[in-house]
Scaffold this active site. Structure first.
Site, PDB file in Angstrom:
ATOM      1  N   ARG A  20     -13.550   3.850 -47.384  1.00  0.00           N
ATOM      2  CA  ARG A  20     -14.734   3.342 -46.406  1.00  0.00           C
ATOM      3  C   ARG A  20     -15.993   3.349 -46.972  1.00  0.00           C
ATOM      4  O   ARG A  20     -16.256   4.301 -47.873  1.00  0.00           O
ATOM      5  CB  ARG A  20     -14.286   4.224 -45.169  1.00  0.00           C
ATOM      6  CG  ARG A  20     -15.270   3.452 -44.040  1.00  0.00           C
ATOM      7  CD  ARG A  20     -14.904   2.293 -43.633  1.00  0.00           C
ATOM      8  NE  ARG A  20     -15.366   2.077 -42.113  1.00  0.00           N
ATOM      9  CZ  ARG A  20     -15.471   0.717 -41.472  1.00  0.00           C
ATOM     10  NH1 ARG A  20     -14.894  -0.330 -42.082  1.00  0.00           N
ATOM     11  NH2 ARG A  20     -16.056   0.616 -40.402  1.00  0.00           N
ATOM     12  N   THR A  50     -11.506  -9.923 -42.460  1.00  0.00           N
ATOM     13  CA  THR A  50     -10.984  -8.719 -42.993  1.00  0.00           C
ATOM     14  C   THR A  50      -9.482  -9.078 -43.516  1.00  0.00           C
ATOM     15  O   THR A  50      -9.200 -10.135 -43.310  1.00  0.00           O
ATOM     16  CB  THR A  50     -10.966  -7.520 -41.985  1.00  0.00           C
ATOM     17  OG1 THR A  50     -12.293  -7.146 -41.635  1.00  0.00           O
ATOM     18  CG2 THR A  50     -10.019  -6.268 -42.289  1.00  0.00           C
ATOM     19  N   ASN A  59     -16.387  -6.564 -43.283  1.00  0.00           N
ATOM     20  CA  ASN A  59     -16.551  -6.888 -41.941  1.00  0.00           C
ATOM     21  C   ASN A  59     -16.744  -8.225 -41.525  1.00  0.00           C
ATOM     22  O   ASN A  59     -15.513  -9.011 -41.554  1.00  0.00           O
ATOM     23  CB  ASN A  59     -17.939  -6.088 -41.401  1.00  0.00           C
ATOM     24  CG  ASN A  59     -18.222  -5.794 -39.997  1.00  0.00           C
ATOM     25  OD1 ASN A  59     -16.913  -5.744 -39.453  1.00  0.00           O
ATOM     26  ND2 ASN A  59     -19.336  -5.475 -39.534  1.00  0.00           N
ATOM     27  N   GLU A 107     -20.698  -3.664 -43.122  1.00  0.00           N
ATOM     28  CA  GLU A 107     -19.827  -2.627 -42.271  1.00  0.00           C
ATOM     29  C   GLU A 107     -21.088  -1.915 -41.690  1.00  0.00           C
ATOM     30  O   GLU A 107     -20.628  -1.125 -40.833  1.00  0.00           O
ATOM     31  CB  GLU A 107     -19.134  -1.857 -43.174  1.00  0.00           C
ATOM     32  CG  GLU A 107     -17.761  -1.730 -42.884  1.00  0.00           C
ATOM     33  CD  GLU A 107     -16.844  -2.620 -42.984  1.00  0.00           C
ATOM     34  OE1 GLU A 107     -16.554  -3.143 -42.138  1.00  0.00           O
ATOM     35  OE2 GLU A 107     -16.595  -3.134 -44.161  1.00  0.00           O
ATOM     36  N   SER A 167     -14.141   2.652 -38.001  1.00  0.00           N
ATOM     37  CA  SER A 167     -13.514   1.567 -38.082  1.00  0.00           C
ATOM     38  C   SER A 167     -12.275   1.411 -37.146  1.00  0.00           C
ATOM     39  O   SER A 167     -11.867   2.437 -36.383  1.00  0.00           O
ATOM     40  CB  SER A 167     -12.836   1.501 -39.524  1.00  0.00           C
ATOM     41  OG  SER A 167     -11.877   0.613 -39.627  1.00  0.00           O
ATOM     42  N   SER A 168     -11.842   0.099 -37.119  1.00  0.00           N
ATOM     43  CA  SER A 168     -10.633  -0.021 -35.985  1.00  0.00           C
ATOM     44  C   SER A 168      -9.381  -0.327 -37.044  1.00  0.00           C
ATOM     45  O   SER A 168      -8.368  -0.888 -36.254  1.00  0.00           O
ATOM     46  CB  SER A 168     -10.942  -1.232 -35.117  1.00  0.00           C
ATOM     47  OG  SER A 168     -11.871  -0.817 -34.179  1.00  0.00           O
ATOM     48  N   GLY A 223      -8.994  -8.388 -37.297  1.00  0.00           N
ATOM     49  CA  GLY A 223      -9.265  -8.639 -36.151  1.00  0.00           C
ATOM     50  C   GLY A 223     -10.147  -7.705 -35.291  1.00  0.00           C
ATOM     51  O   GLY A 223     -10.299  -7.629 -34.206  1.00  0.00           O
ATOM     52  N   GLY A 224     -11.020  -6.884 -36.105  1.00  0.00           N
ATOM     53  CA  GLY A 224     -12.145  -6.203 -35.450  1.00  0.00           C
ATOM     54  C   GLY A 224     -11.524  -5.246 -34.391  1.00  0.00           C
ATOM     55  O   GLY A 224     -10.639  -4.710 -34.740  1.00  0.00           O
TER      56      GLY A 224
HETATM   57  O1  DON Z   1     -13.596  -1.683 -40.054  1.00  0.00           O
HETATM   58  C1  DON Z   1     -13.633  -2.269 -38.760  1.00  0.00           C
HETATM   59  O2  DON Z   1     -13.209  -2.077 -37.900  1.00  0.00           O
HETATM   60  C2  DON Z   1     -14.182  -3.835 -38.991  1.00  0.00           C
HETATM   61  N1  DON Z   1     -15.242  -3.652 -39.888  1.00  0.00           N
HETATM   62  C3  DON Z   1     -12.925  -4.851 -39.411  1.00  0.00           C
HETATM   63  C4  DON Z   1     -13.535  -6.009 -39.110  1.00  0.00           C
HETATM   64  C5  DON Z   1     -12.507  -6.867 -38.944  1.00  0.00           C
HETATM   65  O3  DON Z   1     -11.290  -6.781 -38.757  1.00  0.00           O
HETATM   66  C6  DON Z   1     -12.979  -8.358 -39.116  1.00  0.00           C
HETATM   67  N2  DON Z   1     -11.729  -9.431 -38.530  1.00  0.00           N
HETATM   68  N3  DON Z   1     -11.648  -9.957 -37.636  1.00  0.00           N
END
Ligand code: DON
Length: 558
Positions: A95, A369, A389, A408, A440-441, A460-461
């Site tokens: 990370r 991502t 990100n 990020e 993070s997720s 997917g954030g």
């Molecule tokens: O680490 C995280 O949770 C985010 N930066 C992930 C971003 C992500 O999955 C974007 N996609 N939709």
């Protein structure tokens, strides 16, 4: 060979295959990734005698080249590993970290208000990348082949180019104005500052050069020497705060994965600084007390949403980098704790989120991502979710490096209670501190029962965790990867207080029923996620694989 999804034409594959042996392996392996060329890179390395960990190096590097919207050398990620020979499992944490000059009010104006865009666009939005260090670590500690060999495919893709395709074009359009503001990035990804044609070939000679330095010198090829000079100069000239010390100090960390059990299904998932494993296991523990398979769809979606609400609530209040803050992980994933939470769920009524605490408004943004899943012929497994990100990260490339930097830093809390790009809120635990990793997720996960073992994950954030949760529930029902990737998705993240669902993903009756229970519902105008999953049936000795129909990935068994 079984092809479940292959939307990229085969001539694309040939472009990067020159010089790589591709003899068939004796036993089978399975790979699913977001790009056909990355899947090909993985199989090419297995055919050269590499294991799943070598394949993961090759695929991570190839995705950095052919899916620059999603991940890259300028970003980071988590690699969940299972070694077949002794059953050892670990999560490699690559990370990004906050630069040493970072501080908690760096994105606020003099009145203490969040300055829009500052943590999302340009050089100040970028954390110190972890992906290059992680590739070196993976190759040296777990791989069988030299790093340089595993990077070869990616280097060729960067030099020879590839056809960008529709998804890349769509995401370029989404980040066009930011890319236009940064000449180096515009020079690489745009054509005369405008969108290139979908059939354009993208060649990245500077990135190929940087990859070659990494291949030749290992971590010093990126975190020291000429590449580091260019990275630091580029960032500082553009208003950023990186120093050589930041690059020199960056280290990957191996962390013990979070483990849980849902009915007879074993879950192994991401540890902090990803919230993925904790939130996933906490939500599953809450759900374990309900007969989800025997109730109607409205009650089922109500209960799942209430479990998500409570687990994401704990995310907001407790989770952050455990190297910096004390996080009560054992309590949060404890079954008795979950039983307490489920006693507050009413079957006839939604619980307003502000009954749990907090009251914020939020807006959900873009999608990117990447994720890939591997099981090799020996049974080694890798689940890797990698990120810069937002699509195309910060939109900023330090001159001469070809390295698109992440944004990020936006995953930190810029101000207690202020939402980030995914509408997530948080507090002290995820405040910015020098050298800290942002929460993070990302949820690379293994699921296993007596008969089957699966490797999966998705971008997917904030919605990553709920997507993996729905997939685990499908697995528990006995369904396979195709059903996990095709299933319509819904999501609750505590704040905003609403069930989000994919376009077309809820029936009229479900919408009416959930509304009557007091839920706010919001249709997300697009279908989200890009899940990549492989499954091994221990009894039948057969693989099943699937790549999300929402993306352009490729899942193969060979
Ligand atoms: O680490 C995280 O949770 C985010 N930066 C992930 C971003 C992500 O999955 C974007 N996609 N939709």
């Amino acid at each position: 060979m079984m092809i479940l999804k292959h939307t990229v034409m085969s001539f694309l594959l040939l472009a990067c295959f020159n010089g790589l042996a591709s003899d068939r392996v004796e036993k089978q392996a399975a790979i699913a990734s977001a790009h056909a060329l990355a899947t090909s890179a993985g199989f090419a390395i297995l055919a050269q005698g590499g294991n799943a960990f070598d394949a993961a190096v090759a695929m991570s590097a190839t995705l950095a080249v052919v899916e620059p919207s999603g991940s890259g050398l300028g970003g980071g990620g988590f690699w969940l590993l299972h070694r077949a020979s002794d059953g050892f499992e670990t999560m490699l944490d690559g990370r990004e970290k906050a630069p040493l000059a970072a501080h908690r009010s760096m994105y606020l104006d003099q009145q203490g208000r969040v300055i829009p865009g500052l943590s999302k666009n340009g050089a100040l939005a970028a954390g110190i990348p972890g992906l290059p260090a992680a590739l070196v670590h993976l190759a040296e500690k777990y791989g069988r082949l030299p790093l340089a060999q595993s990077l070869q495919f990616a280097i060729q893709c960067a030099e020879q180019g590839f056809v960008i395709g529709q998804r890349h074009s769509k995401l370029l359009k989404f980040r066009l104005t930011v890319l236009q503001k940064h000449p180096e990035a515009a020079g690489i990804f745009l054509k005369d500052k405008h969108l290139p044609a979908t059939t354009s070939i993208l060649r990245q000679t500077d990135l190929a050069h940087t990859l070659k330095q990494l291949a030749r010198d290992g971590r010093k090829g990126f975190y020291a020497g000429a590449v580091a000079d260019r990275l630091v100069d580029g960032v500082r000239n553009a208003g950023g705060i990186w120093t050589h010390q930041d690059l020199h100090d960056y280290r990957v960390v191996e962390r013990e994965p979070v483990k849980g059990e849902y009915h007879q299904v074993k879950i192994t998932s991401a540890a902090l600084p990803s919230s993925g494993g904790v939130v996933l296991v906490e939500a599953l523990n809450i759900l374990a007390g309900y007969p989800l398979e025997d109730i109607n769809a409205i009650s089922r979606k109500h209960i799942i949403s209430e479990a998500m609400r409570r687990a994401y609530h704990d995310r907001a209040f407790h989770l952050g980098d455990s190297d910096f803050v004390n996080v009560p992980v054992n309590r949060l994933i404890n079954k008795d704790y979950a039983a307490g939470l489920s006693s507050s769920i009413r079957l006839d009524k939604a619980t307003p989120s502000d009954f749990l605490a907090g009251n914020f408004q939020a807006k959900i943004q873009g999608e990117d991502t990447t994720h890939f899943s591997i099981i090799d012929s020996e049974g080694n497994r890798v689940a890797a979710t990698l990120s810069i990100n937002f699509p195309f990260g910060s939109g900023f490339v330090p001159a001469g490096t070809g390295v698109l930097l992440n944004n990020e830093m936006d995953d930190f809390v810029s101000k207690p209670g202020a939402m980030n790009g995914y509408g997530l809120v948080g507090g002290e635990a995820n405040a910015i501190e020098p050298g800290k990793r942002m929460l993070s997720s990302m949820t690379p996960t293994f699921i296993e029962d007596a008969e089957r073992v699966a490797v999966l994950g998705t971008p997917g954030g904030s919605r990553i965790i709920s997507m993996v949760l729905l997939a685990v529930l499908e697995f528990a029902k006995g369904h396979g990867p195709e059903s996990w990737v095709w299933e319509p998705r819904f999501h609750h993240q505590y704040i905003p207080d609403q069930i989000q669902y994919e376009k077309g993903g809820m029936s009229r009756d479900e919408i009416a029923g959930l509304t009557m229970l007091g839920h706010q519902l919001k249709e997300v105008r697009y279908r989200y996620g890009n899940m990549q999953a492989v499954l091994w049936n221990k009894k039948s000795k057969l693989f099943t694989v699937a790549s999300d129909p929402r993306g352009e990935g490729l899942a193969l068994i060979r």
